[in-house]
Design an enzyme around this catalytic site. Structure first.
Site, PDB file in Angstrom:
ATOM      1  N   LYS A 146     -11.436  -2.085   6.075  1.00 33.17           N
ATOM      2  CA  LYS A 146     -10.276  -1.705   6.893  1.00 33.17           C
ATOM      3  C   LYS A 146     -10.815  -1.208   8.238  1.00 33.17           C
ATOM      4  O   LYS A 146     -11.852  -0.558   8.284  1.00 33.17           O
ATOM      5  CB  LYS A 146      -9.538  -0.591   6.159  1.00 33.17           C
ATOM      6  CG  LYS A 146      -8.575   0.233   6.994  1.00 33.17           C
ATOM      7  CD  LYS A 146      -7.672   1.068   6.101  1.00 33.17           C
ATOM      8  CE  LYS A 146      -7.006   2.180   6.877  1.00 33.17           C
ATOM      9  NZ  LYS A 146      -5.708   2.585   6.312  1.00 33.17           N
ATOM     10  N   ARG A 189       0.462  10.375   0.252  1.00 33.14           N
ATOM     11  CA  ARG A 189       0.783  11.435   1.206  1.00 33.14           C
ATOM     12  C   ARG A 189       2.056  12.153   0.860  1.00 33.14           C
ATOM     13  O   ARG A 189       2.542  12.972   1.631  1.00 33.14           O
ATOM     14  CB  ARG A 189       0.946  10.850   2.619  1.00 33.14           C
ATOM     15  CG  ARG A 189      -0.315  10.272   3.167  1.00 33.14           C
ATOM     16  CD  ARG A 189      -0.106   9.820   4.595  1.00 33.14           C
ATOM     17  NE  ARG A 189      -0.964   8.693   4.854  1.00 33.14           N
ATOM     18  CZ  ARG A 189      -0.870   7.898   5.900  1.00 33.14           C
ATOM     19  NH1 ARG A 189       0.065   8.121   6.807  1.00 33.14           N
ATOM     20  NH2 ARG A 189      -1.693   6.895   6.053  1.00 33.14           N
ATOM     21  N   GLU A 224       0.847  -1.197   0.000  1.00 33.63           N
ATOM     22  CA  GLU A 224       0.000   0.000   0.000  1.00 33.63           C
ATOM     23  C   GLU A 224       0.880   1.244   0.000  1.00 33.63           C
ATOM     24  O   GLU A 224       1.574   1.512   0.981  1.00 33.63           O
ATOM     25  CB  GLU A 224      -0.925   0.002   1.228  1.00 33.63           C
ATOM     26  CG  GLU A 224      -1.764   1.271   1.307  1.00 33.63           C
ATOM     27  CD  GLU A 224      -2.562   1.397   2.614  1.00 33.63           C
ATOM     28  OE1 GLU A 224      -2.838   0.367   3.268  1.00 33.63           O
ATOM     29  OE2 GLU A 224      -2.887   2.540   2.975  1.00 33.63           O
TER      30      GLU A 224
END
Ligand code: 3PG
Length: 218
Positions: free
Chosen positions: A134, A51, A47
Site C-alpha cells: 500500500k 477505527r 476494507e
C-alpha cells in the site's frame, strides 16, 4: 503464510476491481446493506477500518454477504491482526509496516498489504518478500507522480495507493502499470451510509468499477 504468499493473494484481491472501498462504519445495522450495495456495484473487495468500536462486528456481518471479500484496515498491533482474522477478515491493510505486524500476519495466515512511502521502505518490504504494497498517504506523499518515479528503479513492486484519492485524480493512478488498484472512502459517503442510501452507493461503486486500469489491459 510467507510474505511472498501474502502478496500473491493480495494481488488476486487487488485484481477483483479498480477500487477497494475504505469503510469507516459506526453503525452495525448498516454493515450488510452497505456491503451488498458495493458488491452489487462491482466492488467486491472491501476494507473495513478498525477505527470504530463496532468494526469487528461489521467485518463479521459483511463476511456473510455473498460475493464480498472483506478485509480489515488500520491494523496497528498484533492483537488487531488476531482479532481481524478471528472476525473473518480475508486480508489485512496497515498504514505502515512493523516487524510485529508482519510476524502476526505470518503466524495468523492473514495476507497483508503493508504500507510504504519511501524507496527505502518499499525496498525493505521487498527484501522480506512483499511485492504488493500500500502507498499511504498517497496524495500528500507525492501522489501518482511519486509512484511513477518509484516504479522506474523498482518496477517489480505493485501498489494499492490510498489517501486523498477520488474521481478527480483516480485516473492518474490507474493509468500506471505498477498500480493494481486504489483504495478510497469516496465510494461510501458517511451521509449515504447513515441514511441507508444504497442506491447512491451502488451508483458510486458502479462508476468506480468501470474505471480502466493500465495494470490489467483488456
Ligand atoms: C484511509 O486510511 O483513511 C484511507 O487512506 C482512505 O483515505 P481517503 O479517505 O482519503 O480515501
Amino acid at each position: 503464510m510467507t510474505p511472498a504468499e501474502q502478496s500473491r493473494r493480495a494481488a488476486e484481491i487487488c485484481a477483483l476491481a479498480p477500487v477497494v472501498p475504505v469503510l469507516v462504519v459506526d453503525d452495525l445495522s448498516r454493515a450488510a446493506g452497505l456491503a451488498r450495495a458495493l458488491v452489487a456495484g462491482g466492488l467486491p473487495a472491501l476494507e473495513v477500518t478498525l477505527r470504530t468500536p463496532s468494526a469487528l462486528d461489521v467485518i463479521r456481518a459483511m463476511a456473510e454477504v455473498p460475493g464480498g471479500v472483506v478485509g480489515a484496515g488500520t491494523l496497528l498491533t498484533p492483537s488487531d491482526v488476531k482479532a481481524a482474522k478471528a472476525a473473518g477478515a480475508k486480508f489485512g491493510v496497515s498504514p505502515g509496516a512493523t516487524d510485529r505486524i508482519i510476524g502476526a500476519c505470518e503466524d495468523e495466515g492473514l495476507p497483508l498489504l503493508p504500507g510504504a512511502v519511501t524507496a527505502t521502505e518499499v525496498m525493505t518490504l521487498l527484501e522480506k518478500g512483499f511485492t504488493v504494497q500500500k502507498f499511504f498517504p498517497a496524495e500528500t506523499s507525492g501522489g501518482a507522480a511519486a509512484l511513477k518515479a518509484i516504479g522506474g528503479p523498482i518496477p517489480q513492486v505493485h501498489f494499492c495507493p490510498t489517501g486523498g484519492i477520488g474521481m478527480k485524480n483516480v485516473a492518474d493512478y490507474l493509468g500506471q502499470k505498477t498500480i493494481l488498484c486504489v483504495g478510497g472512502s469516496w465510494i461510501a459517503p458517511a451521509a449515504a451510509v447513515a441514511n441507508a442510501d444504497w442506491a447512491t452507493i451502488e451508483a458510486l461503486a458502479r462508476e468506480a468499477s468501470a474505471l480502466p486500469r493500465a495494470a490489467f489491459p483488456a
